[in-house]
Design a protein around this motif. Structure first.
Motif, short mmCIF file in Angstrom:
data_model
loop_
_atom_site.label_atom_id
_atom_site.label_comp_id
_atom_site.label_asym_id
_atom_site.label_seq_id
_atom_site.Cartn_x
_atom_site.Cartn_y
_atom_site.Cartn_z
N ALA A 60 0.83 -1.20 0.00
CA ALA A 60 0.00 0.00 0.00
C ALA A 60 0.87 1.25 0.00
O ALA A 60 0.58 2.23 -0.70
N ALA A 61 1.96 1.22 0.78
CA ALA A 61 2.86 2.37 0.82
C ALA A 61 3.55 2.58 -0.52
O ALA A 61 3.71 3.71 -0.99
N ALA A 62 3.95 1.47 -1.16
CA ALA A 62 4.60 1.58 -2.48
C ALA A 62 3.64 2.13 -3.52
O ALA A 62 4.01 2.96 -4.35
N GLU A 63 2.38 1.70 -3.47
CA GLU A 63 1.38 2.19 -4.42
C GLU A 63 1.10 3.67 -4.19
O GLU A 63 0.98 4.45 -5.14
N ALA A 64 1.02 4.07 -2.92
CA ALA A 64 0.76 5.47 -2.60
C ALA A 64 1.90 6.36 -3.08
O ALA A 64 1.69 7.49 -3.52
N SER A 65 3.14 5.84 -3.02
CA SER A 65 4.29 6.65 -3.43
C SER A 65 4.32 6.89 -4.93
O SER A 65 5.04 7.75 -5.41
N LYS A 66 3.52 6.11 -5.69
CA LYS A 66 3.47 6.29 -7.14
C LYS A 66 2.45 7.34 -7.55
O LYS A 66 2.37 7.69 -8.72
N GLN A 67 1.64 7.80 -6.62
CA GLN A 67 0.64 8.81 -6.91
C GLN A 67 1.19 10.20 -6.58
O GLN A 67 2.17 10.33 -5.85
N VAL A 68 0.54 11.23 -7.12
CA VAL A 68 0.93 12.59 -6.74
C VAL A 68 0.52 12.80 -5.29
O VAL A 68 -0.66 12.67 -4.95
N PRO A 69 1.46 13.07 -4.40
CA PRO A 69 1.13 13.15 -2.98
C PRO A 69 0.25 14.35 -2.65
O PRO A 69 0.33 15.40 -3.29
N THR A 70 -0.58 14.17 -1.65
CA THR A 70 -1.42 15.26 -1.15
C THR A 70 -1.18 15.51 0.33
O THR A 70 -1.72 16.46 0.89
N THR A 71 -0.41 14.63 0.96
CA THR A 71 -0.02 14.82 2.36
C THR A 71 1.50 14.86 2.43
O THR A 71 2.18 14.51 1.47
N CYS A 72 2.01 15.28 3.57
CA CYS A 72 3.44 15.55 3.63
C CYS A 72 4.16 14.77 4.72
O CYS A 72 3.56 14.28 5.67
N ASP A 73 5.47 14.68 4.53
CA ASP A 73 6.37 14.23 5.59
C ASP A 73 6.84 15.48 6.32
O ASP A 73 7.47 16.36 5.72
N GLN A 74 6.51 15.58 7.59
CA GLN A 74 6.84 16.78 8.36
C GLN A 74 8.29 16.73 8.82
O GLN A 74 8.72 15.76 9.43
N GLN A 75 9.05 17.77 8.50
CA GLN A 75 10.41 17.92 8.99
C GLN A 75 10.55 19.30 9.60
O GLN A 75 10.54 20.30 8.89
N ASP A 76 10.65 19.31 10.92
CA ASP A 76 10.62 20.58 11.66
C ASP A 76 9.33 21.32 11.29
O ASP A 76 8.25 20.80 11.48
N THR A 77 9.46 22.50 10.73
CA THR A 77 8.26 23.26 10.36
C THR A 77 7.92 23.10 8.88
O THR A 77 7.01 23.76 8.39
#
Length: 260
Positions: A60-77
């Motif tokens: 599921a994670a691999a499939e999601a990574s192939k789509q245009v993301p709409t959520t983010c990986d938060q790094q600091d701010t």
């Protein structure tokens, strides 16, 4: 009298036999050997179930990574797209995907150039021949942290990989980017001819952008570089600004074609 006593004794004996015959036998003790044999099988079944669940999660994670993301990986701010997606994005050239990432409402952190800077892409993918300009808006994709081995080194502040509006990635030093929005941000020109036909159709259908596209086609006759008229240069800039405004204001765009 003896007959009565004999009959009474027979009744007692029969009742005792019936009572004994109807009693429930005690449960059998479990065989230790069978219990030991069953334990590994149960454990193996549990491990297989966990492995199956883990594989589904990874898929599921691999499939999601192939789509245009709409959520983010938060790094600091900072809100950044997933690293696996960024790696593929910056290894190629995806101008339609860039428009989706810059679209109104996306959560990703924008940055702005503090100076004119040569464009280069540390990921090895496409980079633009055009310099990044002072106050140009970029989308921050990845934060690179300098490895100084615990030592304080002047100027070793790491940097960023960023996405430009033209769909190319660029690698910048930390001091070349700020997060404060300038009064009039600049934008790398959208490469019209490189856009998917569905995307171009969406732009042309807009009542404001469409006429500018038609006028540009008329004045430039397919050329935007080299020996072009002043009118062509003017309308080309007007069309470019209109495309940016359309995307920034939430204009409808189709799902991008080729994905990273």
């Amino acid at each position: 009298m003896r007959s009565v006593q004999s009959s009474f004794a027979l009744v007692l004996l029969t009742g005792s036999l019936v009572a004994c015959g109807g009693a429930t036998p005690p449960p059998a003790e479990p065989d230790p050997a069978e219990a030991e044999a069953a334990a590994p099988a149960e454990k193996a079944g549990g491990e297989a179930s966990e492995e199956g669940a883990g594989k589904k999660k990874d898929d599921a994670a691999a499939e999601a990574s192939k789509q245009v993301p709409t959520t983010c990986d938060q790094q600091d701010t900072m809100c950044l797209p997933p690293a696996a997606f960024v790696k593929r994005l910056c290894s190629g050239f995806y101008p339609d995907v860039a428009l989706s990432l810059f679209a109104k409402g996306t959560p990703f952190t924008r940055g702005y150039l503090t100076r004119d800077t040569e464009a280069w892409n540390a990921s090895g993918g496409s980079s633009s021949n055009d310099k990044l300009l002072f106050d140009e808006e970029v989308l921050i994709l990845y934060r690179r942290v300098a490895d100084t081995g615990g030592m304080v080194v002047s100027g070793a502040g790491g940097g960023y990989d960023v996405l430009r509006w033209d769909g190319t990635c660029a690698s910048l030093m930390t001091e070349e980017v700020r997060l404060h929005v300038p009064p009039k941000p600049k934008y790398a020109p959208i490469p019209w001819k490189s856009l998917d036909q569905k995307t171009r159709d969406a732009f042309q259908a807009d009542e404001k952008v469409g006429p500018l596209i038609a006028e540009r086609r008329k004045e430039c006759k397919g050329a935007t570089m080299g020996a072009v008229t002043a009118k062509c240069e003017k309308v080309d800039k007007q069309m470019g600004a209109a495309l940016i405004e359309y995307v920034r204001n939430g204009g409808s765009l189709p799902a991008p074609g080729p994905l990273p």
